[in-house]
Design a protein around this motif. Structure first.
Motif, PDB file in Angstrom:
ATOM      1  N   GLU A  85      36.054  26.601  35.988  1.00  0.00           N
ATOM      2  CA  GLU A  85      36.513  25.241  37.442  1.00  0.00           C
ATOM      3  C   GLU A  85      37.072  26.069  38.104  1.00  0.00           C
ATOM      4  OE1 GLU A  85      35.824  21.864  37.874  1.00  0.00           O
ATOM      5  OE2 GLU A  85      37.507  21.988  40.153  1.00  0.00           O
ATOM      6  N   ALA A  86      37.978  27.351  38.082  1.00  0.00           N
ATOM      7  CA  ALA A  86      38.385  28.285  38.856  1.00  0.00           C
ATOM      8  C   ALA A  86      37.284  28.961  39.566  1.00  0.00           C
ATOM      9  CB  ALA A  86      39.218  28.649  37.917  1.00  0.00           C
ATOM     10  N   ARG A  87      36.499  29.801  38.010  1.00  0.00           N
ATOM     11  CA  ARG A  87      35.865  30.862  38.660  1.00  0.00           C
ATOM     12  C   ARG A  87      34.450  30.487  39.618  1.00  0.00           C
ATOM     13  NH1 ARG A  87      31.309  34.811  35.985  1.00  0.00           N
ATOM     14  NH2 ARG A  87      30.806  35.218  37.498  1.00  0.00           N
ATOM     15  N   ARG A  88      34.443  28.424  40.151  1.00  0.00           N
ATOM     16  CA  ARG A  88      33.322  27.663  41.010  1.00  0.00           C
ATOM     17  C   ARG A  88      34.189  27.834  42.199  1.00  0.00           C
ATOM     18  NH1 ARG A  88      32.225  22.739  42.178  1.00  0.00           N
ATOM     19  NH2 ARG A  88      34.164  22.392  40.853  1.00  0.00           N
ATOM     20  N   HIS A  89      35.621  27.863  41.870  1.00  0.00           N
ATOM     21  CA  HIS A  89      36.323  27.561  43.597  1.00  0.00           C
ATOM     22  C   HIS A  89      35.951  28.855  43.634  1.00  0.00           C
ATOM     23  CE1 HIS A  89      36.730  23.311  43.302  1.00  0.00           C
ATOM     24  NE2 HIS A  89      37.620  23.584  42.216  1.00  0.00           N
ATOM     25  N   PHE A  90      36.516  30.021  43.181  1.00  0.00           N
ATOM     26  CA  PHE A  90      36.411  31.099  43.556  1.00  0.00           C
ATOM     27  C   PHE A  90      35.713  31.758  44.175  1.00  0.00           C
ATOM     28  CE2 PHE A  90      40.431  32.280  40.255  1.00  0.00           C
ATOM     29  CZ  PHE A  90      40.830  31.499  40.930  1.00  0.00           C
ATOM     30  N   LYS A  91      34.467  31.425  43.599  1.00  0.00           N
ATOM     31  CA  LYS A  91      32.810  32.126  43.971  1.00  0.00           C
ATOM     32  C   LYS A  91      33.240  31.032  45.390  1.00  0.00           C
ATOM     33  CE  LYS A  91      28.864  32.541  42.583  1.00  0.00           C
ATOM     34  NZ  LYS A  91      27.124  32.154  41.235  1.00  0.00           N
ATOM     35  N   LYS A  92      33.323  30.063  45.761  1.00  0.00           N
ATOM     36  CA  LYS A  92      32.806  29.332  46.880  1.00  0.00           C
ATOM     37  C   LYS A  92      33.897  29.834  47.774  1.00  0.00           C
ATOM     38  CE  LYS A  92      32.988  24.992  45.252  1.00  0.00           C
ATOM     39  NZ  LYS A  92      34.151  22.867  46.135  1.00  0.00           N
ATOM     40  N   GLN A  93      35.230  30.640  47.404  1.00  0.00           N
ATOM     41  CA  GLN A  93      35.669  31.070  48.490  1.00  0.00           C
ATOM     42  C   GLN A  93      35.000  32.334  48.626  1.00  0.00           C
ATOM     43  OE1 GLN A  93      39.461  31.443  46.611  1.00  0.00           O
ATOM     44  NE2 GLN A  93      39.541  28.670  46.523  1.00  0.00           N
ATOM     45  N   GLY A  94      34.133  32.815  48.617  1.00  0.00           N
ATOM     46  CA  GLY A  94      33.546  34.472  48.849  1.00  0.00           C
ATOM     47  C   GLY A  94      34.212  35.774  47.346  1.00  0.00           C
ATOM     48  N   LEU A  95      35.066  35.013  46.390  1.00  0.00           N
ATOM     49  CA  LEU A  95      35.412  36.671  45.909  1.00  0.00           C
ATOM     50  C   LEU A  95      34.781  37.099  45.058  1.00  0.00           C
ATOM     51  CD1 LEU A  95      38.739  35.527  44.489  1.00  0.00           C
ATOM     52  CD2 LEU A  95      38.494  37.326  45.642  1.00  0.00           C
ATOM     53  N   ASP A  96      33.590  38.006  45.141  1.00  0.00           N
ATOM     54  CA  ASP A  96      33.156  37.925  44.055  1.00  0.00           C
ATOM     55  C   ASP A  96      33.132  38.784  42.818  1.00  0.00           C
ATOM     56  OD1 ASP A  96      30.913  39.809  42.607  1.00  0.00           O
ATOM     57  OD2 ASP A  96      29.676  40.707  44.304  1.00  0.00           O
ATOM     58  N   ILE A  97      33.038  38.313  41.899  1.00  0.00           N
ATOM     59  CA  ILE A  97      33.712  38.810  41.156  1.00  0.00           C
ATOM     60  C   ILE A  97      33.000  39.268  39.879  1.00  0.00           C
ATOM     61  CG2 ILE A  97      35.280  37.726  38.062  1.00  0.00           C
ATOM     62  CD1 ILE A  97      36.682  36.431  40.986  1.00  0.00           C
ATOM     63  N   ARG A  98      32.443  40.411  39.645  1.00  0.00           N
ATOM     64  CA  ARG A  98      31.594  41.043  38.650  1.00  0.00           C
ATOM     65  C   ARG A  98      31.880  40.873  36.733  1.00  0.00           C
ATOM     66  NH1 ARG A  98      28.683  44.911  42.975  1.00  0.00           N
ATOM     67  NH2 ARG A  98      28.565  43.429  44.728  1.00  0.00           N
ATOM     68  N   LEU A  99      31.179  40.111  35.749  1.00  0.00           N
ATOM     69  CA  LEU A  99      31.464  40.697  34.830  1.00  0.00           C
ATOM     70  C   LEU A  99      31.314  41.302  33.782  1.00  0.00           C
ATOM     71  CD1 LEU A  99      32.469  36.480  34.283  1.00  0.00           C
ATOM     72  CD2 LEU A  99      34.190  38.114  34.644  1.00  0.00           C
ATOM     73  N   GLY A 100      32.112  42.057  33.012  1.00  0.00           N
ATOM     74  CA  GLY A 100      31.306  42.942  31.706  1.00  0.00           C
ATOM     75  C   GLY A 100      31.372  44.642  32.871  1.00  0.00           C
ATOM     76  N   ALA A 101      32.195  44.696  33.574  1.00  0.00           N
ATOM     77  CA  ALA A 101      32.075  45.679  34.441  1.00  0.00           C
ATOM     78  C   ALA A 101      32.928  46.697  33.899  1.00  0.00           C
ATOM     79  CB  ALA A 101      32.124  45.700  35.776  1.00  0.00           C
ATOM     80  N   LYS A 102      32.143  48.195  33.660  1.00  0.00           N
ATOM     81  CA  LYS A 102      33.026  49.262  33.019  1.00  0.00           C
ATOM     82  C   LYS A 102      33.157  50.303  34.010  1.00  0.00           C
ATOM     83  CE  LYS A 102      33.527  47.472  28.543  1.00  0.00           C
ATOM     84  NZ  LYS A 102      33.111  46.275  28.671  1.00  0.00           N
ATOM     85  N   VAL A 103      34.038  50.224  34.715  1.00  0.00           N
ATOM     86  CA  VAL A 103      34.218  51.361  35.771  1.00  0.00           C
ATOM     87  C   VAL A 103      34.220  52.704  34.995  1.00  0.00           C
ATOM     88  CG1 VAL A 103      35.896  52.117  37.361  1.00  0.00           C
ATOM     89  CG2 VAL A 103      35.847  49.903  37.166  1.00  0.00           C
ATOM     90  N   THR A 104      32.882  53.857  35.465  1.00  0.00           N
ATOM     91  CA  THR A 104      33.454  54.897  35.047  1.00  0.00           C
ATOM     92  C   THR A 104      33.640  55.965  36.118  1.00  0.00           C
ATOM     93  OG1 THR A 104      30.516  55.123  36.078  1.00  0.00           O
ATOM     94  CG2 THR A 104      31.630  54.486  33.561  1.00  0.00           C
ATOM     95  N   GLY A 105      34.194  55.639  37.420  1.00  0.00           N
ATOM     96  CA  GLY A 105      34.416  56.767  38.194  1.00  0.00           C
ATOM     97  C   GLY A 105      34.646  56.123  39.573  1.00  0.00           C
ATOM     98  N   ALA A 106      35.312  56.597  40.262  1.00  0.00           N
ATOM     99  CA  ALA A 106      36.160  56.566  41.410  1.00  0.00           C
ATOM    100  C   ALA A 106      36.152  57.645  42.325  1.00  0.00           C
ATOM    101  CB  ALA A 106      37.160  55.814  41.594  1.00  0.00           C
ATOM    102  N   ALA A 107      35.462  58.034  43.728  1.00  0.00           N
ATOM    103  CA  ALA A 107      35.719  59.410  44.057  1.00  0.00           C
ATOM    104  C   ALA A 107      35.918  58.630  45.381  1.00  0.00           C
ATOM    105  CB  ALA A 107      34.521  60.299  44.408  1.00  0.00           C
ATOM    106  N   VAL A 108      37.126  59.167  46.502  1.00  0.00           N
ATOM    107  CA  VAL A 108      37.645  59.235  47.772  1.00  0.00           C
ATOM    108  C   VAL A 108      36.216  60.244  48.500  1.00  0.00           C
ATOM    109  CG1 VAL A 108      38.853  59.223  49.718  1.00  0.00           C
ATOM    110  CG2 VAL A 108      39.869  58.288  47.393  1.00  0.00           C
ATOM    111  N   ALA A 109      35.653  59.600  49.198  1.00  0.00           N
ATOM    112  CA  ALA A 109      35.059  61.046  50.415  1.00  0.00           C
ATOM    113  C   ALA A 109      34.315  60.199  51.796  1.00  0.00           C
ATOM    114  CB  ALA A 109      33.520  60.885  49.656  1.00  0.00           C
ATOM    115  N   GLY A 110      35.169  60.214  52.752  1.00  0.00           N
ATOM    116  CA  GLY A 110      34.597  60.349  53.986  1.00  0.00           C
ATOM    117  C   GLY A 110      35.393  58.802  54.577  1.00  0.00           C
ATOM    118  N   GLY A 111      36.772  58.557  53.406  1.00  0.00           N
ATOM    119  CA  GLY A 111      37.624  57.571  54.541  1.00  0.00           C
ATOM    120  C   GLY A 111      37.406  56.351  52.811  1.00  0.00           C
TER     121      GLY A 111
END
Ligand code: FAD
Ligand code: NAD
Length: 483
Positions: free
Chosen positions: A235-261
């Motif tokens: 139920e929560a997921r449905r409402h958050f989706k409607k609110q525009g929260l883009d929740i991506r499941l099964g996502a494993k972060v492999t890196g994060a680089a700061v570039a150009g702000g």
């Protein structure tokens, strides 16, 4: 060296509490109420350099997040929901500086309030670092660097927790930030990335989404809100989706680089390698116990394999007169859990009765709709093999919720088939965090669903949803179809 068993003099206390967060400061106050001499040591410093009590909760957690959730929700409602009431607003604008100023004022008032409470109760406040030495002595280092050795009959360790850093996305302010950074953002980022769809990710993701950010939440697990009852989570997921929260499941972060702000995030999911570019990245993948320089090896304090201070059911470390409470020991990392442990330990020290009922600790997620539960989820009850029944009542059928124009969600009661004992209550909807208190009280007294059914609830109130959900567990709800 004075004998710690017989405290005397300015540097000797019945109780020294190290850590003045929501676990430590209530422990100090209750100990003083119990007529014990008490000192509470805290080293917290805010970004402006001010040294204050209150710990994570008051300075960088519960209170600032709820302040921003309130401001952002009012803004959202003014823009999106007032019209249906016939209220015409035009030119609604958000003044982020004012929003942050209001938040800071609340924190200042509340942290200052702890000092006033200490004064009233007779607790000695000590701002600086505390370190437990052997024999219940405590080395206190004030912020000016001066040192004193104190002694106590009892020492309570309440050093709290800190955010976990993600190796593939290490903190790099102001771009890759923790929850404290996300609370203090001076402007709305156009694109906000959040790693972890847990409590912080959902609450702070909601704040900045309501204020206009495009929010993407990357969650490693395949299930959404795996700790919650899955009917509620869906139920929560449905409402958050409607609110525009883009929740991506099964996502494993492999890196994060700061570039150009901006921050370029790479992650893998079921479809392979993915990329995401955001202006700010919040890492909220959980917190770990904080015990840095808290005790010497010869103090005897031990940590478990996850870094928590080892304690028994009553928060005893196993070393005579040394206790551990709050986020630095096992159990959920919640302010009210720490508070209860704090007052319990202070009562045990004074020879009074004290026990924490770990089975009925409520959880609340302050999103809209709000989420709250206590006890077991339906999945947990099913896995236990115990026969059970459930009753669900939708807020759509609540007159009060309709009047409020807040009809999303439901209340759900799970009770045992054999003796009708309430096993769990799960609420998603308006004021769920307030409504859950009734269920907590009911479960604290081992109530049955019939006890809730026979309790008169004022009409029209949101609390009738819980009443009707209890009735629905026996297919006796009046205001819904008992499905
Ligand atoms: P802390 O609050 O972390 O306090 C520990 C204190 O000990 C700190 O002030 C620290 O400076 C001090 N300290 C540590 N070591 C030493 C030392 N050696 N010498 C002197 N001082 C020391 N929980 C809820 O229940 N409800 C919520 O709504 C909620 N919202 C949250 C939102 C956010 C963004 C975050 C990050 C957390 C939230 N929490 C919430 C969790 C809650 O903040 C923690 O569970 C709670 O603060 C733990 O209390 P504590 O006293 O154990 O530790
Ligand atoms: P959390 O445990 O609630 O959520 C962390 C989320 O991150 C989980 O869903 C987890 O699966 C995910 N995760 C872990 N590693 C990941 C990775 N590498 N990549 C992507 N996702 C990953 O932790 P939190 O949200 O950081 O909050 C910390 C603590 O603070 C919690 O224990 C919570 O109880 C407390 N808190 C409570 C409240 C509240 O009571 N309303 C609010 C905020 C925080």
């Amino acid at each position: 060296m004075p004998d710690p068993a017989t405290p005397s003099g300015a540097d000797s206390f019945d109780v020294i509490v190290i850590g003045g967060g929501p676990a430590g400061y209530p422990a100090a106050i209750r100990a003083a109420q119990n007529k014990l001499s008490v000192a509470c040591i805290d080293e917290w410093k805010n970004h402006d350099g001010s040294a204050v009590f209150g710990g994570t909760c008051l300075n960088a957690g519960c209170i600032p997040s709820k302040a921003l959730l309130e401001s952002s929700e009012l803004y959202h409602r003014a823009r999106e929901e007032f019209a249906v009431h016939g209220i015409k607003v035009s030119g609604t604008e958000m003044d982020i500086a004012q929003m942050q100023k209001r938040k800071s004022g609340i924190l200042k008032g509340m942290t200052g309030g702890i000092l006033a409470l200490f004064k009233g109760a007779g607790v000695t406040p000590l701002l600086g670092h505390g370190k437990l030495l052997a024999g219940r002595r405590v080395e206190f280092t004030a912020h000016d660097g001066s040192k004193r050795t104190l002694s106590a009959r009892n020492v309570i360790l309440a050093s709290g927790s800190v955010p976990i850093e993600l190796r593939s996305a290490p903190f790099k302010a102001p771009y890759i930030i923790d929850s404290w950074g996300a609370l203090d953002l001076p402007a709305v980022p156009k694109r906000l990335g959040v790693i972890g769809a847990g409590v912080i990710g959902l609450e702070l993701g909601s704040v900045w989404r309501r204020l206009g950010a495009e929010v993407v939440v990357l969650e490693a697990l395949p299930d959404f809100l795996a700790i919650a009852d899955q009917q509620l989570a869906q139920e929560a997921r449905r409402h958050f989706k409607k609110q525009g929260l883009d929740i991506r499941l099964g996502a494993k972060v492999t890196g994060a680089a700061v570039a150009g702000g901006a921050v370029d995030v790479t992650y893998t999911d079921g479809k392979g390698e993915q990329r995401l570019t955001v202006d700010r990245l919040v890492v909220s993948i959980g917190r770990r116990p904080y015990t840095q320089d808290l005790f010497t090896a010869d103090s005897g304090v031990q940590l478990d394999e996850r870094g928590f201070i080892k304690v028994d059911h009553s928060c005893r470390t196993g070393i005579e007169g040394v206790w551990g409470i709050g986020d630095c020991v096992r159990g959920p990392m919640l302010a009210h859990k720490g508070k209860e442990e704090g007052v319990t330990v202070a009562d045990l020290i004074a020879g009074r009765f004290g026990e924490v009922n770990y089975k009925v600790i409520p959880s609340v997620i302050y999103t809209a709709p709000e989420i709250a539960w206590v006890g077991l989820t339906e999945e947990q009850v099913k896995a236990s093999g115990r026969e059970y029944k459930t009753g669900v009542f939708p807020f759509l059928a609540s007159g009060r919720a309709r009047g409020m124009e807040q009809t999303a969600g439901f209340a759900k009661v799970i009770a045992a088939r054999d003796n009708d004992e309430i096993l769990g209550v799960h609420i998603i909807g308006p004021m769920a965090g307030e409504l859950i208190a009734e269920a907590v009280l009911a479960m604290e007294y081992s109530a049955s669903s019939e006890d809730l059914q026979r309790t008169i609830h004022a009409h029209p109130t949101l609390s009738e949803a819980l009443h009707e959900a209890a009735l629905a567990a026996d297919k006796r709800a009046i205001d819904s179809l008992n499905r």
